[in-house]
Structure formats: C-alpha cells, structure tokens
Design a protein around this motif. Structure first.
Motif, PDB file in Angstrom:
ATOM      1  N   ASN A 116     -72.809 -34.375  36.831  1.00 48.30           N
ATOM      2  CA  ASN A 116     -72.924 -34.081  37.853  1.00 48.30           C
ATOM      3  C   ASN A 116     -74.385 -32.613  37.251  1.00 48.30           C
ATOM      4  OD1 ASN A 116     -74.190 -35.297  39.871  1.00 48.30           O
ATOM      5  ND2 ASN A 116     -71.740 -34.542  41.174  1.00 48.30           N
ATOM      6  N   ARG A 117     -74.518 -33.273  36.248  1.00 44.49           N
ATOM      7  CA  ARG A 117     -75.445 -31.752  35.691  1.00 44.49           C
ATOM      8  C   ARG A 117     -77.071 -31.169  36.617  1.00 44.49           C
ATOM      9  NH1 ARG A 117     -75.872 -31.137  29.487  1.00 44.49           N
ATOM     10  NH2 ARG A 117     -77.128 -31.826  30.107  1.00 44.49           N
ATOM     11  N   ASP A 118     -76.968 -30.775  37.694  1.00 50.19           N
ATOM     12  CA  ASP A 118     -77.620 -30.293  38.453  1.00 50.19           C
ATOM     13  C   ASP A 118     -78.332 -28.917  38.153  1.00 50.19           C
ATOM     14  OD1 ASP A 118     -79.864 -30.204  40.669  1.00 50.19           O
ATOM     15  OD2 ASP A 118     -78.664 -29.831  41.998  1.00 50.19           O
ATOM     16  N   PRO A 119     -79.603 -29.729  37.815  1.00 46.03           N
ATOM     17  CA  PRO A 119     -81.064 -28.749  36.421  1.00 46.03           C
ATOM     18  C   PRO A 119     -80.973 -28.089  37.669  1.00 46.03           C
ATOM     19  CG  PRO A 119     -82.112 -30.854  36.843  1.00 46.03           C
ATOM     20  CD  PRO A 119     -80.534 -31.052  37.597  1.00 46.03           C
ATOM     21  N   ALA A 120     -81.145 -27.581  38.893  1.00 45.65           N
ATOM     22  CA  ALA A 120     -81.607 -27.199  40.289  1.00 45.65           C
ATOM     23  C   ALA A 120     -80.317 -25.627  40.151  1.00 45.65           C
ATOM     24  CB  ALA A 120     -81.238 -27.683  41.510  1.00 45.65           C
ATOM     25  N   HIS A 121     -79.000 -25.402  39.143  1.00 44.55           N
ATOM     26  CA  HIS A 121     -78.622 -24.420  39.006  1.00 44.55           C
ATOM     27  C   HIS A 121     -78.233 -23.831  37.759  1.00 44.55           C
ATOM     28  CE1 HIS A 121     -76.659 -25.583  42.780  1.00 44.55           C
ATOM     29  NE2 HIS A 121     -76.513 -26.013  42.722  1.00 44.55           N
ATOM     30  N   ILE A 122     -79.517 -24.627  36.830  1.00 47.48           N
ATOM     31  CA  ILE A 122     -79.478 -24.014  35.791  1.00 47.48           C
ATOM     32  C   ILE A 122     -79.811 -22.739  35.582  1.00 47.48           C
ATOM     33  CG2 ILE A 122     -81.151 -23.420  33.478  1.00 47.48           C
ATOM     34  CD1 ILE A 122     -80.964 -27.358  33.593  1.00 47.48           C
ATOM     35  N   GLY A 123     -79.626 -21.625  34.903  1.00 46.33           N
ATOM     36  CA  GLY A 123     -80.110 -19.762  35.097  1.00 46.33           C
ATOM     37  C   GLY A 123     -78.799 -19.327  34.970  1.00 46.33           C
ATOM     38  N   GLY A 124     -79.120 -17.755  35.015  1.00 49.06           N
ATOM     39  CA  GLY A 124     -78.009 -16.901  35.358  1.00 49.06           C
ATOM     40  C   GLY A 124     -78.423 -16.516  37.139  1.00 49.06           C
ATOM     41  N   TYR A 125     -79.444 -16.665  37.869  1.00 46.27           N
ATOM     42  CA  TYR A 125     -78.990 -16.296  39.065  1.00 46.27           C
ATOM     43  C   TYR A 125     -80.249 -17.636  39.856  1.00 46.27           C
ATOM     44  CZ  TYR A 125     -83.590 -15.082  36.528  1.00 46.27           C
ATOM     45  OH  TYR A 125     -84.914 -14.904  35.396  1.00 46.27           O
ATOM     46  N   PRO A 126     -80.221 -17.776  41.110  1.00 51.39           N
ATOM     47  CA  PRO A 126     -81.255 -17.884  41.844  1.00 51.39           C
ATOM     48  C   PRO A 126     -82.900 -18.170  41.705  1.00 51.39           C
ATOM     49  CG  PRO A 126     -79.482 -17.658  42.955  1.00 51.39           C
ATOM     50  CD  PRO A 126     -79.233 -16.691  42.122  1.00 51.39           C
ATOM     51  N   PRO A 127     -83.798 -18.778  41.664  1.00 53.01           N
ATOM     52  CA  PRO A 127     -84.714 -18.511  41.544  1.00 53.01           C
ATOM     53  C   PRO A 127     -85.331 -17.935  42.664  1.00 53.01           C
ATOM     54  CG  PRO A 127     -84.315 -21.147  41.982  1.00 53.01           C
ATOM     55  CD  PRO A 127     -83.262 -20.316  41.589  1.00 53.01           C
ATOM     56  N   THR A 128     -84.885 -17.973  43.573  1.00 57.25           N
ATOM     57  CA  THR A 128     -85.417 -17.087  45.139  1.00 57.25           C
ATOM     58  C   THR A 128     -84.877 -15.296  45.029  1.00 57.25           C
ATOM     59  OG1 THR A 128     -84.055 -17.874  45.791  1.00 57.25           O
ATOM     60  CG2 THR A 128     -85.325 -18.754  46.181  1.00 57.25           C
TER      61      THR A 128
ATOM     62  N   ASP B 118     -70.869  -5.262  39.520  1.00 52.84           N
ATOM     63  CA  ASP B 118     -70.872  -5.700  38.478  1.00 52.84           C
ATOM     64  C   ASP B 118     -71.987  -6.081  37.925  1.00 52.84           C
ATOM     65  OD1 ASP B 118     -69.084  -3.862  37.810  1.00 52.84           O
ATOM     66  OD2 ASP B 118     -66.809  -4.819  37.767  1.00 52.84           O
ATOM     67  N   GLN B 119     -71.981  -7.937  38.747  1.00 52.97           N
ATOM     68  CA  GLN B 119     -72.658  -9.043  38.014  1.00 52.97           C
ATOM     69  C   GLN B 119     -74.583  -8.176  38.295  1.00 52.97           C
ATOM     70  OE1 GLN B 119     -71.655 -11.549  41.283  1.00 52.97           O
ATOM     71  NE2 GLN B 119     -70.849 -12.816  39.559  1.00 52.97           N
ATOM     72  N   TRP B 120     -74.402  -7.505  39.459  1.00 53.74           N
ATOM     73  CA  TRP B 120     -76.019  -7.152  39.423  1.00 53.74           C
ATOM     74  C   TRP B 120     -76.100  -6.215  38.509  1.00 53.74           C
ATOM     75  CZ3 TRP B 120     -80.947  -7.541  40.647  1.00 53.74           C
ATOM     76  CH2 TRP B 120     -81.578  -6.420  40.799  1.00 53.74           C
ATOM     77  N   ALA B 121     -75.044  -5.016  37.805  1.00 51.65           N
ATOM     78  CA  ALA B 121     -75.647  -4.385  36.811  1.00 51.65           C
ATOM     79  C   ALA B 121     -75.970  -5.387  35.134  1.00 51.65           C
ATOM     80  CB  ALA B 121     -74.789  -3.768  36.220  1.00 51.65           C
ATOM     81  N   ALA B 122     -75.370  -5.969  34.860  1.00 45.36           N
ATOM     82  CA  ALA B 122     -75.741  -7.186  34.063  1.00 45.36           C
ATOM     83  C   ALA B 122     -77.011  -7.618  34.010  1.00 45.36           C
ATOM     84  CB  ALA B 122     -74.440  -7.963  34.034  1.00 45.36           C
ATOM     85  N   LEU B 123     -77.341  -8.707  35.683  1.00 48.58           N
ATOM     86  CA  LEU B 123     -78.590  -8.836  35.764  1.00 48.58           C
ATOM     87  C   LEU B 123     -80.198  -7.980  35.817  1.00 48.58           C
ATOM     88  CD1 LEU B 123     -79.890 -11.877  36.192  1.00 48.58           C
ATOM     89  CD2 LEU B 123     -79.620 -11.055  39.025  1.00 48.58           C
ATOM     90  N   ARG B 124     -79.569  -6.876  36.206  1.00 49.95           N
ATOM     91  CA  ARG B 124     -80.434  -6.303  36.205  1.00 49.95           C
ATOM     92  C   ARG B 124     -81.185  -5.667  34.690  1.00 49.95           C
ATOM     93  NH1 ARG B 124     -79.038  -0.433  38.685  1.00 49.95           N
ATOM     94  NH2 ARG B 124     -79.837   0.984  36.823  1.00 49.95           N
ATOM     95  N   LYS B 125     -79.948  -5.536  33.666  1.00 48.86           N
ATOM     96  CA  LYS B 125     -80.922  -5.852  32.147  1.00 48.86           C
ATOM     97  C   LYS B 125     -81.160  -6.528  31.651  1.00 48.86           C
ATOM     98  CE  LYS B 125     -77.501  -1.958  32.122  1.00 48.86           C
ATOM     99  NZ  LYS B 125     -75.749  -1.432  31.712  1.00 48.86           N
ATOM    100  N   ASP B 126     -81.338  -7.990  32.442  1.00 49.78           N
ATOM    101  CA  ASP B 126     -81.111  -9.295  31.551  1.00 49.78           C
ATOM    102  C   ASP B 126     -82.982  -9.287  31.712  1.00 49.78           C
ATOM    103  OD1 ASP B 126     -82.441 -11.891  31.121  1.00 49.78           O
ATOM    104  OD2 ASP B 126     -80.757 -12.931  32.753  1.00 49.78           O
ATOM    105  N   PRO B 127     -83.806  -9.298  30.445  1.00 52.24           N
ATOM    106  CA  PRO B 127     -85.212  -9.532  29.996  1.00 52.24           C
ATOM    107  C   PRO B 127     -85.585 -11.331  30.909  1.00 52.24           C
ATOM    108  CG  PRO B 127     -83.860  -9.846  28.274  1.00 52.24           C
ATOM    109  CD  PRO B 127     -82.714  -9.895  28.985  1.00 52.24           C
ATOM    110  N   VAL B 128     -84.904 -11.855  31.088  1.00 48.24           N
ATOM    111  CA  VAL B 128     -86.129 -12.899  31.802  1.00 48.24           C
ATOM    112  C   VAL B 128     -85.124 -13.061  33.014  1.00 48.24           C
ATOM    113  CG1 VAL B 128     -84.946 -15.374  32.330  1.00 48.24           C
ATOM    114  CG2 VAL B 128     -84.910 -14.513  30.119  1.00 48.24           C
ATOM    115  N   PHE B 129     -84.196 -11.709  33.508  1.00 49.85           N
ATOM    116  CA  PHE B 129     -84.539 -11.109  35.046  1.00 49.85           C
ATOM    117  C   PHE B 129     -85.614 -10.566  35.144  1.00 49.85           C
ATOM    118  CE2 PHE B 129     -83.569  -8.805  38.270  1.00 49.85           C
ATOM    119  CZ  PHE B 129     -83.408  -9.470  39.837  1.00 49.85           C
TER     120      PHE B 129
END
Length: 139
Positions: free
Chosen positions: A10-22, A46-57
C-alpha cells in the motif's frame, strides 16, 4: 507530520516526501497565520524548525512564492492544489479491494494517471509534429 510508512503493498506515492505538497503554496498564499497552517497539517514547533531548514522545502517555498507573485491566487493554482489532494482519492479508489468501485472506473483512473504522468503517448495522427509518409506503387 502524519506521513504513513511507505512499505508493503500500500505504498501511496501521494504521501512521499517530508511535507504535504500543498504546504508551501498555502504559506505563500498566506491563507492563515503560519502557526495555524502548521497546526492544520499537524506540524509541531520542532518539526517546523527542521522543515524550514530543509533545502528541498526552501526551494519549493521559494517557487511557490514566485508563482503567487506572478500569477496571484489564480483558478489554475487552486486547481493544481486540488489535483495534489485528489491523487490521494484516486489512489484509494484504484486500490479498492471491497468491490465498491466499478472496474471501469478503476480502469479509467489508471489510464488517466498514466496519461497525466506522460507514460502514454497520444494516438498516432493526433500530433501535428508526426511525419507523414505516402507510398505509391504504380503498376
């Protein structure tokens, strides 16, 4: 962030990535204060602190901000956001094993997914770039 594990059948590719695409688009559109947007997505401090440093994000957010500056909150942008979310519904319908989704609907969704992904070439004769060949045999 509530991202399900991508293991098993049940590997749904819509959920791939560290954050929702929207998420980057909603931040760029400023649909609500950042804190409320993060709460809606289940992202803690804590998740936001990590996410905002993510170069992809960072790249996705910059692209979303640039897109909003150029196009504004257009109908096309809103439709693109809906498409990202509708992929989840499509995935669920395609993988329905209860028999509640007619096979013809599932087949159409699969064909549409392949077409959108660019994995199906258009039928011959529909492209103006197709070379034409005529063979004439005179006896």
């Amino acid at each position: 962030m509530n991202v399900p594990a991508l293991t098993g059948s049940n590997r749904d590719p819509a959920h791939i990535g560290g954050y929702p695409p929207t998420l980057p688009v909603e931040i760029a559109l400023r649909v609500a204060p950042l804190r409320e947007i993060c709460e809606a997505y289940g992202i803690d401090k804590d998740q936001w602190a990590a996410l905002r440093k993510d170069p992809v994000f960072q790249r996705d957010l910059a692209a979303a901000i640039d897109h909003v500056k150029k196009e504004g909150a257009s109908v096309k942008l809103k439709a693109q956001l809906q498409c990202d979310e509708l992929l989840k519904t499509s995935w669920t319908m395609i993988h329905d094993s209860s028999g509640g989704i007619p096979p013809s609907v599932r087949a159409d969704l699969i064909k549409h997914t392949f077409r959108v992904a660019g994995l199906i070439e258009p039928p011959s004769g529909t492209s103006n770039n197709a070379p034409t060949m005529n063979i004439q045999i005179n006896l």
